[in-house]
Design an enzyme around this catalytic site. Sequence first.
Site, mmCIF file in Angstrom:
data_model
loop_
_atom_site.group_PDB
_atom_site.id
_atom_site.type_symbol
_atom_site.label_atom_id
_atom_site.label_comp_id
_atom_site.label_asym_id
_atom_site.label_seq_id
_atom_site.Cartn_x
_atom_site.Cartn_y
_atom_site.Cartn_z
ATOM 1 N N TYR A 108 -9.083 -9.119 -54.288
ATOM 2 C CA TYR A 108 -9.202 -10.011 -53.132
ATOM 3 C C TYR A 108 -9.844 -9.233 -51.985
ATOM 4 O O TYR A 108 -10.729 -8.431 -52.213
ATOM 5 C CB TYR A 108 -7.844 -10.627 -52.770
ATOM 6 C CG TYR A 108 -8.082 -11.913 -52.006
ATOM 7 C CD1 TYR A 108 -8.739 -12.985 -52.620
ATOM 8 C CD2 TYR A 108 -7.710 -12.049 -50.681
ATOM 9 C CE1 TYR A 108 -9.017 -14.142 -51.920
ATOM 10 C CE2 TYR A 108 -7.977 -13.211 -49.985
ATOM 11 C CZ TYR A 108 -8.633 -14.249 -50.600
ATOM 12 O OH TYR A 108 -8.918 -15.391 -49.905
ATOM 13 N N ARG A 161 -17.356 -21.450 -45.530
ATOM 14 C CA ARG A 161 -16.953 -20.409 -44.581
ATOM 15 C C ARG A 161 -16.171 -19.336 -45.342
ATOM 16 O O ARG A 161 -14.966 -19.226 -45.225
ATOM 17 C CB ARG A 161 -16.095 -21.009 -43.463
ATOM 18 C CG ARG A 161 -15.855 -20.051 -42.295
ATOM 19 C CD ARG A 161 -14.549 -20.329 -41.607
ATOM 20 N NE ARG A 161 -13.399 -20.127 -42.453
ATOM 21 C CZ ARG A 161 -12.775 -18.961 -42.623
ATOM 22 N NH1 ARG A 161 -13.214 -17.878 -42.014
ATOM 23 N NH2 ARG A 161 -11.726 -18.861 -43.425
ATOM 24 N N LYS A 179 -7.478 -16.187 -54.891
ATOM 25 C CA LYS A 179 -6.228 -16.663 -54.301
ATOM 26 C C LYS A 179 -5.195 -16.982 -55.382
ATOM 27 O O LYS A 179 -4.013 -16.641 -55.253
ATOM 28 C CB LYS A 179 -6.486 -17.909 -53.455
ATOM 29 C CG LYS A 179 -7.101 -17.632 -52.094
ATOM 30 C CD LYS A 179 -6.068 -17.086 -51.116
ATOM 31 C CE LYS A 179 -6.668 -16.943 -49.724
ATOM 32 N NZ LYS A 179 -5.695 -16.431 -48.739
ATOM 33 N N GLU A 250 -9.030 -24.045 -48.801
ATOM 34 C CA GLU A 250 -9.377 -22.651 -48.531
ATOM 35 C C GLU A 250 -10.833 -22.498 -48.103
ATOM 36 O O GLU A 250 -11.748 -23.009 -48.761
ATOM 37 C CB GLU A 250 -9.125 -21.814 -49.791
ATOM 38 C CG GLU A 250 -9.224 -20.325 -49.577
ATOM 39 C CD GLU A 250 -8.077 -19.781 -48.748
ATOM 40 O OE1 GLU A 250 -8.320 -18.832 -47.974
ATOM 41 O OE2 GLU A 250 -6.951 -20.280 -48.863
ATOM 42 N N ASP A 251 -11.043 -21.812 -46.993
ATOM 43 C CA ASP A 251 -12.373 -21.417 -46.515
ATOM 44 C C ASP A 251 -13.335 -22.596 -46.316
ATOM 45 O O ASP A 251 -14.496 -22.554 -46.719
ATOM 46 C CB ASP A 251 -12.985 -20.375 -47.452
ATOM 47 C CG ASP A 251 -12.399 -18.991 -47.195
ATOM 48 O OD1 ASP A 251 -11.472 -18.886 -46.377
ATOM 49 O OD2 ASP A 251 -12.862 -18.014 -47.794
ATOM 50 N N ASP A 273 -4.655 -22.670 -45.930
ATOM 51 C CA ASP A 273 -4.202 -21.291 -45.786
ATOM 52 C C ASP A 273 -4.843 -20.602 -44.591
ATOM 53 O O ASP A 273 -4.216 -19.765 -43.946
ATOM 54 C CB ASP A 273 -4.500 -20.519 -47.068
ATOM 55 C CG ASP A 273 -3.835 -19.151 -47.072
ATOM 56 O OD1 ASP A 273 -2.646 -19.075 -46.727
ATOM 57 O OD2 ASP A 273 -4.500 -18.167 -47.405
ATOM 58 N N ASP A 274 -6.112 -20.936 -44.286
ATOM 59 C CA ASP A 274 -6.784 -20.302 -43.144
ATOM 60 C C ASP A 274 -6.103 -20.676 -41.827
ATOM 61 O O ASP A 274 -6.034 -19.868 -40.907
ATOM 62 C CB ASP A 274 -8.256 -20.725 -43.094
ATOM 63 C CG ASP A 274 -8.977 -20.380 -44.377
ATOM 64 O OD1 ASP A 274 -8.976 -19.199 -44.744
ATOM 65 O OD2 ASP A 274 -9.530 -21.300 -45.017
ATOM 66 N N ASN A 422 -12.250 -10.413 -41.511
ATOM 67 C CA ASN A 422 -12.669 -9.660 -42.684
ATOM 68 C C ASN A 422 -13.944 -10.269 -43.242
ATOM 69 O O ASN A 422 -14.300 -11.389 -42.887
ATOM 70 C CB ASN A 422 -11.538 -9.614 -43.737
ATOM 71 C CG ASN A 422 -11.011 -10.996 -44.103
ATOM 72 O OD1 ASN A 422 -11.758 -11.887 -44.491
ATOM 73 N ND2 ASN A 422 -9.702 -11.177 -43.976
#
Length: 572
Positions: A108, A161, A179, A250-251, A273-274, A422
């Site tokens: 990850y 993203r 994930k 996610e993202d 999650d973000d 990150n």
Amino acid sequence: MRFELKFDKDNQVYLASKAYGYDLLNNSRWNKSTSFTQEERDDFSLNGLLPPYVFTLDEVVEKRYMTMVAKQGDLEKHIYLRAIQDRNETLFYALIDKHIEEIMPLVYTPVVGLACQEFSHIYRQPRGVFVSYPNRDKIDAMLSSPYFDNVQVIVVSDGERILGLGDQGAGGMGIPIGKLSLYTACAGIAPEKTLPILLDVGTDNPDRLKDPLYIGWRNPRIRGQEYDDFVDMFVKAVKKRFPHVLLQWEDFAQANAGKLLNRHRQEICSFNDDIQGTAAITVSALIAAIKSSGIKLQDLKAVVVGAGSAGIGISNLLVDYLEYTGISRKAAQEQIFLVDRYGLITENIDSLDFQHEYVKSNEHIARWKIKDKQNITLLETVANAKANLIIGVSAQGGIFTQAVIAQMALNTPHPIVFPLSNPTTKAEAAPQDVLDWTAGNAIIGTGTAFPLANRNGKMTRIDQVNNCYIFPGIGLGILAVKATIVTDKMFLIAAIALAELSPATTDPTNNLLPPLNEIRNISKHIALRVAKEAIDSGVSQIKPESDQALLQLIESNIWEPKYIPYKRVGHE
């Protein structure tokens, strides 16, 4: 079913398999490779397909670890580990379990970012489902495979993203795969219960579109009503195929992340999650950091740099925590200062609806020493607000300059500095620089893995404020009691539960987060608290009669990466 877990007369679990030969060896979930016993080799027609020596799982783990270490570069190590996952999932997770602190950054963050950029070039084996816009009328068929019959957790992204790297299109599939690897490695969600999905709606990344090896739909991204209708179709299909699934968004880009969560969270058990996971792990680490620093909660002055979905999610949950401790919500909101690309968000500049609770009035900044009230810089904000805590979710590498951090050190003896963006190139500051600029007095949490840092002559582990501490445990708790909704309160409860395990609570010089090699027990602790919250809030479908029964229920949902005996049944 070709594979079925059963129990013998001594209540020992075994796998009843109709598959044999290459069909068994080519099944990544049930392949034991050179660890099939001689009896199993006889029963499943494996003699000659495998070399004769029978290795134990521990022996193979060490062999694979040594091979991984010898690989040149982190991307090559990532590719090697993913190849193991595609051939033998039990071995893959046993390897992670034994060397988790070393391997986690490889499967990850930060390496997964590079893997997403190179995904089309390193693609080897099918994993997960690519739901492309041109095939939108075939989603039911895509999800119909019996291979997915046991799925309970889905992580989905549209690749727009990816970390701080932007639009990676179909290459974003690396994120759901990574994930879900953490769901299994950190909380024991069995691999066959997980399904990574990529919504391929095109890409606006010119490098992907012109790449002859790009595996995705080569088209500019669809947007607006077409996009919303497509996601609606996807959610409807998932709900039909997996009525009790946990779906993790996610993202997704800022414009879609909050919108999709709010649109579908009551329709299907889901979270982002973000927004929520990042908030929970950050607030948990902050709880420990604040206690360690000696800062009183009512004196907290937090600057959040990056006022998108992650920044607002962190701010909202921090406010929830401050309110939980007895501070009024309005007072808590006044303690937080949002800084975006145009500086501090005030009533003098345009702001978005989800930022409004944190907009600072002219009255609030009336006595500030600033050059331009329409562009109040980060340094001016830190100085005038007397900030003692700064959080970075801006993806602007190096934005926490020496001047900014030095000002933090003037404001408070132990400034709390969390550069969370990150991968590493996007981090707002490097931990070693922050320590050097504060005479070693800063309390630091980062969003990606960094090497040990020198704190006044002592090499110190830098806390990676990694969502893996939070979302696997939340997922385990939700699945155990079959919760129908993921509530905001669950994330606050999870944050508080993790903070209870902080080494810094017993010694302020210790780390904020426990070591990763304790992650299985950490996830179980969080799962227990989240499951209780689900029961208390009336959103669980299972209600054990006691805490002990609840703990046993959670433990029954935890898979361990160990080989079990196989027995052949039937013929094909």
